[in-house]
Design a protein around this motif. Structure first.
Motif, short mmCIF file in Angstrom:
data_model
loop_
_atom_site.label_atom_id
_atom_site.label_comp_id
_atom_site.label_asym_id
_atom_site.label_seq_id
_atom_site.Cartn_x
_atom_site.Cartn_y
_atom_site.Cartn_z
N TRP A 43 4.71 -2.94 -2.62
CA TRP A 43 3.69 -3.31 -3.61
C TRP A 43 2.55 -2.32 -3.51
N ASN A 44 2.00 -1.94 -4.64
CA ASN A 44 0.79 -1.11 -4.66
C ASN A 44 -0.04 -1.50 -5.86
N ARG A 45 -1.36 -1.42 -5.68
CA ARG A 45 -2.28 -1.77 -6.77
C ARG A 45 -1.97 -0.95 -8.01
N GLY A 63 0.84 -1.20 0.00
CA GLY A 63 0.00 0.00 0.00
C GLY A 63 0.86 1.24 0.00
N LEU A 64 0.83 1.97 -1.11
CA LEU A 64 1.68 3.16 -1.26
C LEU A 64 0.83 4.40 -1.52
N GLY A 65 -0.18 4.56 -0.69
CA GLY A 65 -0.90 5.83 -0.70
C GLY A 65 -0.04 6.86 0.00
N SER A 115 -6.64 1.67 2.35
CA SER A 115 -7.72 2.59 2.71
C SER A 115 -8.52 2.12 3.92
N ILE A 134 0.78 12.50 10.77
CA ILE A 134 0.56 12.70 9.34
C ILE A 134 1.81 12.22 8.59
N PRO A 135 1.69 11.97 7.29
CA PRO A 135 2.83 11.37 6.58
C PRO A 135 4.15 12.12 6.76
N MET A 167 0.17 7.68 3.09
CA MET A 167 0.81 7.17 4.31
C MET A 167 1.77 6.04 4.01
N ILE A 193 -1.70 4.87 13.56
CA ILE A 193 -0.68 5.91 13.32
C ILE A 193 -1.22 7.24 13.80
#
Ligand SMILES: NC(=O)c1ccc[n+]([C@@H]2O[C@H](COP(=O)([O-])OP(=O)(O)OC[C@H]3O[C@@H](n4cnc5c(N)ncnc54)[C@H](OP(=O)(O)O)[C@@H]3O)[C@@H](O)[C@H]2O)c1
Length: 308
Positions: free
Chosen positions: A55-57, A33-35, A91, A141-142, A37, A138
């Protein structure tokens, strides 16, 4: 008061334990997940020298991390196989189930740390994906991930957390609450409630003063100073809540109610929304109706518990 294993006093490790180890390198980590965050999490592992597989979609979100040294795995299965520590940040719980549900076999023997926000029951259900499941929240924030300003809350498999606490400490101050995988999420939503309550009060105040042409930035230093004072009230009231006794050592609920009405009237007079202060007033009136007129503000907890 007797402390149970799930109180903050039972913290098994804190960031101070782990932040002291800043030597580069460390165990291999996979980030799923590479959104906004997830990219920050993977970046913090890379900065600390951890071999990091991602990995990210949508594959394009990995480009910058790959340029910084991450390895992009073309499939979830390959991403899982790359590391014994797998951090997932998607998400929501449904997305985690979609992405990882078909890969239970690849998860076996690995620690899954789920940093996706959700409810405590969602966390407990996701814990069934693997024996070594740690849930995390968490509180950052990022942009502050990987700095001392970030703090993260964990609960779940104690041995798995202990095994990977050094790597997890790279993300920020890490606190572990014990083996109930739902507890980190419960703290998370409770703390977010504190955030929204505080911010709503500030925003309402900014609207109120704005009606008198006072800038929010002029109001902010006073709001911040007052929030600092309120933290003292929280500590005192926590003790009263735990004792189940609400002596009015500062002000009674009746006194609070009278001043709340000023806030409602001021809001109405300048034409701003009265919903927020009227709601606080209504909650206080319920507590007073249940016999807490002479009690401290902490007695309002009885309303939230559904007892008033
Ligand atoms: N951002 C913050 O400040 C912050 C702070 C604390 C906690 N969190 C929590 O961290 C989590 C992620 O937040 P974010 O800000 O990174 O969100 P985001 O930028 O919207 O990223 C969402 C990620 O989920 C992926 N995703 C969604 N549905 C998926 C599915 N069915 N299968 C596979 N991947 C899926 C997205 O993939 P695609 O890129 O392919 O769309 C993306 O990688 C959330 O639970 C959030 O509450 C965020």
């Amino acid at each position: 008061m007797t402390k149970t294993p799930n109180t903050p006093n039972s913290v098994a490790t804190t960031a101070s334990d782990v932040a002291s180890n800043t030597a580069p390198g460390g165990e291999a980590v996979t980030v799923i997940g590479l959104g906004l965050m997830g990219r920050a999490l993977a970046g913090a592992f890379l900065d600390a020298g951890h071999p990091t597989t991602v990995w990210n979609r949508s594959a394009g979100k990995a480009d910058e991390l790959v340029a910084r040294g991450a390895t992009f795995a073309p499939s979830v299965a390959e991403a899982l196989r790359a590391s014994s520590l797998v951090v997932v940040c998607l998400s929501d719980a449904d997305a985690v189930r979609d992405a990882l549900g078909p890969h239970r076999a690849d998860l076996a023997g690995r620690t899954l740390v789920n940093l996706t926000s959700g409810t405590s029951d969602e966390a407990r259900a996701l814990a069934e994906l693997t024996g070594d499941y740690v849930d995390g929240a968490i509180m950052a924030i990022p942009e502050v991930i990987g700095t001392p300003d970030a703090f993260l809350l964990f609960s779940g498999a104690p041995d798995a957390f202990a095994q990977h606490r050094e790597a997890l400490g790279r993300l920020g101050k890490a606190t572990f609450f014990g083996e109930d995988p739902g507890l980190a999420s419960l703290y998370d939503v409770a703390l977010l409630g504190v955030m929204w309550g505080t911010l709503n009060a500030f925003l309402h105040g900014a609207a109120l003063l704005g009606a008198a042409k006072v800038d929010a930035s002029a109001f902010a230093p006073f709001a911040n100073q007052w929030v600092g004072s309120v933290t003292g009230f929280i500590s005192a009231y926590a003790d009263q809540i735990d004792r189940g006794a609400y002596p009015a050592e500062d002000a009674t609920l009746e006194t609070h109610l009278a001043t709340m009405k000023h806030l409602v009237r001021e809001s109405a007079a300048v034409g701003i929304d009265t919903d927020w202060p009227a709601r606080i007033q209504a909650l206080t009136e319920r507590a007073i109706g249940a016999g807490h007129a002479g009690a401290s503000y902490a007695a309002l907890v009885e309303v939230f518990r559904g007892r008033a």
